[in-house]
Enzyme design. Structure first.
Site, short mmCIF file in Angstrom:
data_model
loop_
_atom_site.label_atom_id
_atom_site.label_comp_id
_atom_site.label_asym_id
_atom_site.label_seq_id
_atom_site.Cartn_x
_atom_site.Cartn_y
_atom_site.Cartn_z
N ASP A 1 0.86 -1.17 0.00
CA ASP A 1 0.00 0.00 0.00
C ASP A 1 0.90 1.23 0.00
O ASP A 1 2.02 1.18 -0.52
CB ASP A 1 -0.95 -0.03 1.21
N HIS B 1 2.27 1.99 -3.15
CA HIS B 1 1.37 2.99 -3.74
C HIS B 1 1.93 4.40 -3.66
O HIS B 1 1.20 5.36 -3.82
CB HIS B 1 0.00 2.93 -3.07
#
Length: 299
Positions: A122, A145
């Site tokens: 993430d 991310h």
């Protein structure tokens, strides 16, 4: 100096604080250092989602040298803290692991993160509401991310984020590079934010403002209110994206982004047969020496 290994039992193994594994709370002048490993056995805990290491209501922190492996949720959570330095940290989780943010910051100020490596599923770093004077330098991120301001304004909440500065960082195969993300219907502000001297290698969204953030549909497509984004600088970006749209400034249709600067940028697309381009919705500011050009920025 050694390895600390999480249990492989039910969520009750964590005791009352089931959202975290190791917690430091209300400590001033805390120093955590060493070359040891925190192994959270993340795949066993992804459904119950405990964070590995949480600092809450601490001040004058000095955290360095640690390695966190396979977190169940966030590797490191920083909440209601002030004046902290995090350096020479390594955070590792598989790229398919859910919600395994590297460092998650909320309601904290004067936090410095430097000289660290984050590989996760993430956000490498997520900066949430109530955060200010956050400095991130010499960070290697990927996969993951990217570095995100937000998400902000969920369920109509008021968000306040300012003085966030990211410099001399590299992104390798990340979903995003520099990202600001807000939900429709929120309020407040995200301002005085800079991303400078950034290297990206096959990042999907090297530069992204997304004021329509909605990971699980359906969501409201347009609202009369939004988190106000202003005074944001993207400067000195170099590298490649595996899609053609390398700069996306997607601002609220009702509350525009203002004083956005895109300068000294050279981003190229590796998507076959397509050249790099930029796009905007209701973004205002200026751009210079940018490839691709950002002509859509309105004066």
């Amino acid at each position: 100096m050694g390895n600390i290994v999480a249990p492989r039992k039910s969520a009750s193994s964590w005791g009352q604080e089931q959202n975290s594994w190791i917690i430091f709370s209300k400590v001033e002048g805390l120093k955590v250092t060493g070359n040891g490993n925190l192994d959270a056995k993340g795949a066993d805990w992804w459904n119950s989602c405990p964070s590995t290491l949480r600092f809450q209501s601490c001040s004058f922190l000095d955290v360095s040298g640690l390695t966190s492996i396979d977190s169940g949720r966030n590797h490191i959570s920083i909440d209601n803290c002030s004046h902290g330095t995090f350096s020479s940290i390594t955070l590792i989780a598989p790229d398919e692991s859910p919600n395994t943010d590297g460092i998650d910051i909320a309601n904290s100020n004067n936090i410095e993160i430097m000289n660290s490596n984050i590989t996760t599923g993430d956000d490498c770093i997520a900066i949430n509401s109530g955060s200010s004077y956050i400095n991130i330098t010499k960070l290697s991120c990927g996969p993951g991310h990217g570095i995100s301001v937000g998400s902000l304004g969920k369920n109509g909440e008021k968000a306040e984020v300012e003085e966030i500065h990211v410099k001399n960082c590299s992104f390798y195969g990340t979903m995003n590079g520099a990202r600001i993300k807000t939900w429709q219907g929120g309020s407040g502000y995200a301002r005085k934010i800079s991303f400078e001297e950034i290297q990206v290698f096959d990042s999907f969204n090297p530069i992204l403002i997304d004021q329509y953030y909605c990971p699980k549909k359906p969501c409201t497509s347009q609202s009369a209110s939004a988190v106000q984004i202003s005074d944001v600088t993207f400067k000195g970006f170099r590298g490649t994206s595996d899609k053609a749209e390398v700069i996306k400034l997607s601002c609220s249709q009702t509350v525009s982004c203002t004083n956005i600067l895109v300068e000294d940028v050279d981003l190229r697309s590796t998507e076959a047969g397509k050249g790099a381009y930029s796009s905007c919705i209701n973004a205002h500011g200026r751009s210079s020496q940018s490839a691709p050009p950002v002509d859509c920025l309105l004066p």
